[in-house]
Design an enzyme around this catalytic site. Structure first.
Site, mmCIF file in Angstrom:
data_model
loop_
_atom_site.group_PDB
_atom_site.id
_atom_site.type_symbol
_atom_site.label_atom_id
_atom_site.label_comp_id
_atom_site.label_asym_id
_atom_site.label_seq_id
_atom_site.Cartn_x
_atom_site.Cartn_y
_atom_site.Cartn_z
ATOM 1 N N ASP A 1 -15.189 2.678 9.989
ATOM 2 C CA ASP A 1 -13.765 2.837 10.252
ATOM 3 C C ASP A 1 -13.321 4.293 10.071
ATOM 4 O O ASP A 1 -13.971 5.022 9.323
ATOM 5 C CB ASP A 1 -12.945 1.896 9.344
ATOM 6 C CG ASP A 1 -13.145 2.160 7.859
ATOM 7 O OD1 ASP A 1 -14.295 2.323 7.426
ATOM 8 O OD2 ASP A 1 -12.139 2.229 7.136
ATOM 9 N N HIS B 1 -13.111 7.256 7.092
ATOM 10 C CA HIS B 1 -14.034 6.665 6.120
ATOM 11 C C HIS B 1 -15.481 6.837 6.585
ATOM 12 O O HIS B 1 -16.390 7.091 5.787
ATOM 13 C CB HIS B 1 -13.690 5.180 5.944
ATOM 14 C CG HIS B 1 -14.203 4.587 4.674
ATOM 15 N ND1 HIS B 1 -14.082 3.243 4.391
ATOM 16 C CD2 HIS B 1 -14.855 5.131 3.608
ATOM 17 C CE1 HIS B 1 -14.635 3.007 3.198
ATOM 18 N NE2 HIS B 1 -15.109 4.127 2.713
ATOM 19 N N GLU C 1 -4.869 3.019 5.066
ATOM 20 C CA GLU C 1 -5.441 1.970 5.905
ATOM 21 C C GLU C 1 -4.492 1.677 7.059
ATOM 22 O O GLU C 1 -3.289 1.469 6.859
ATOM 23 C CB GLU C 1 -5.608 0.661 5.105
ATOM 24 C CG GLU C 1 -6.601 0.736 3.958
ATOM 25 C CD GLU C 1 -8.039 0.398 4.366
ATOM 26 O OE1 GLU C 1 -8.294 0.249 5.583
ATOM 27 O OE2 GLU C 1 -8.872 0.290 3.452
ATOM 28 N N HIS D 1 -8.645 4.794 7.241
ATOM 29 C CA HIS D 1 -9.448 3.573 7.352
ATOM 30 C C HIS D 1 -8.803 2.632 8.365
ATOM 31 O O HIS D 1 -7.635 2.787 8.719
ATOM 32 C CB HIS D 1 -9.453 2.788 6.034
ATOM 33 C CG HIS D 1 -9.880 3.515 4.811
ATOM 34 N ND1 HIS D 1 -11.107 3.327 4.232
ATOM 35 C CD2 HIS D 1 -9.219 4.394 4.010
ATOM 36 C CE1 HIS D 1 -11.196 4.061 3.124
ATOM 37 N NE2 HIS D 1 -10.072 4.708 2.958
HETATM 38 ZN ZN LIG Z 1 -12.553 2.089 5.079
#
Ligand SMILES: [Zn+2]
Length: 187
Positions: A171, A161, A125, A43
């Site tokens: 993302d 994602h 992330e 992400h």
């Molecule tokens: Zn995401």
């Protein structure tokens, strides 16, 4: 040798302090169903959007985001979300949830006819956005992290994602260098 180790409880540590690692526990997780951890979901996130270096993401993932601090925070502060890992622009790494637990990062999602990707994935992330390149220090940490995860879990899919929630999520975005990452995570 791999610089990131994962212990039997699903938390990471560091060999020789090669990467700055912090553990900040997030409540936004629960138990996984009985299935293998075979996917990594990449992400991007930044809070406020496209601003880097602050504590907005940490605050969001620990349910402490101040709705008065930014107009966007008022819209999202109630969300109960967290990834397992967050890689900052300088390559430092924060773990919020044990890999063995189900972190709430993917939302409604589907990959190859399997839904609820949180059940069987680890979420990573990168501090960033869809409009900025990621930093080389972030790629360096990401590759070490993915290698460590592949050593401990039967990872068969590394996806974005946007791949598992098309139309809803964009993302990690157009600047994420899949070619380089895919080449370097083969172990
Ligand atoms: Zn995401």
């Amino acid at each position: 040798m791999n610089v990131i180790e994962i212990d039997h409880t699903g938390w990471i540590s560091n060999e020789n302090d090669a990467i700055q690692i912090a553990h900040i526990s997030s409540p936004n997780h629960d138990a996984r169903p009985d299935c293998a951890i075979d996917m990594i979901v990449i992400h991007n996130i930044s809070l406020p959007p496209c601003e880097y270096g602050g504590n907005g993401v940490i605050d969001l993932f620990t349910n402490q985001l101040n709705p008065d601090a930014h107009p966007y925070y008022a819209e999202i502060h109630m969300l109960k979300v967290s990834s397992h890992f967050f890689i900052r622009r300088d390559g430092s790494l924060i773990q919020f949830v044990s890999c063995l637990a189900r972190a709430w990062h993917a939302g409604a999602s589907k990959w190859q006819n399997r839904e609820r990707c949180n059940d069987f994935s680890v979420g990573i992330e990168l501090e960033g956005s869809d409009i900025d390149k990621f930093e080389s220090a972030q790629y360096a940490t990401l590759i070490q992290l993915i290698r460590a995860l592949k050593l401990h879990y039967p990872i068969a899919h590394v996806v974005g994602h946007s791949d598992i929630a098309p139309g809803r999520k964009t993302d990690p975005g157009p600047y994420f260098d899949w070619e380089t990452v895919n080449a370097l995570i083969k172990i």
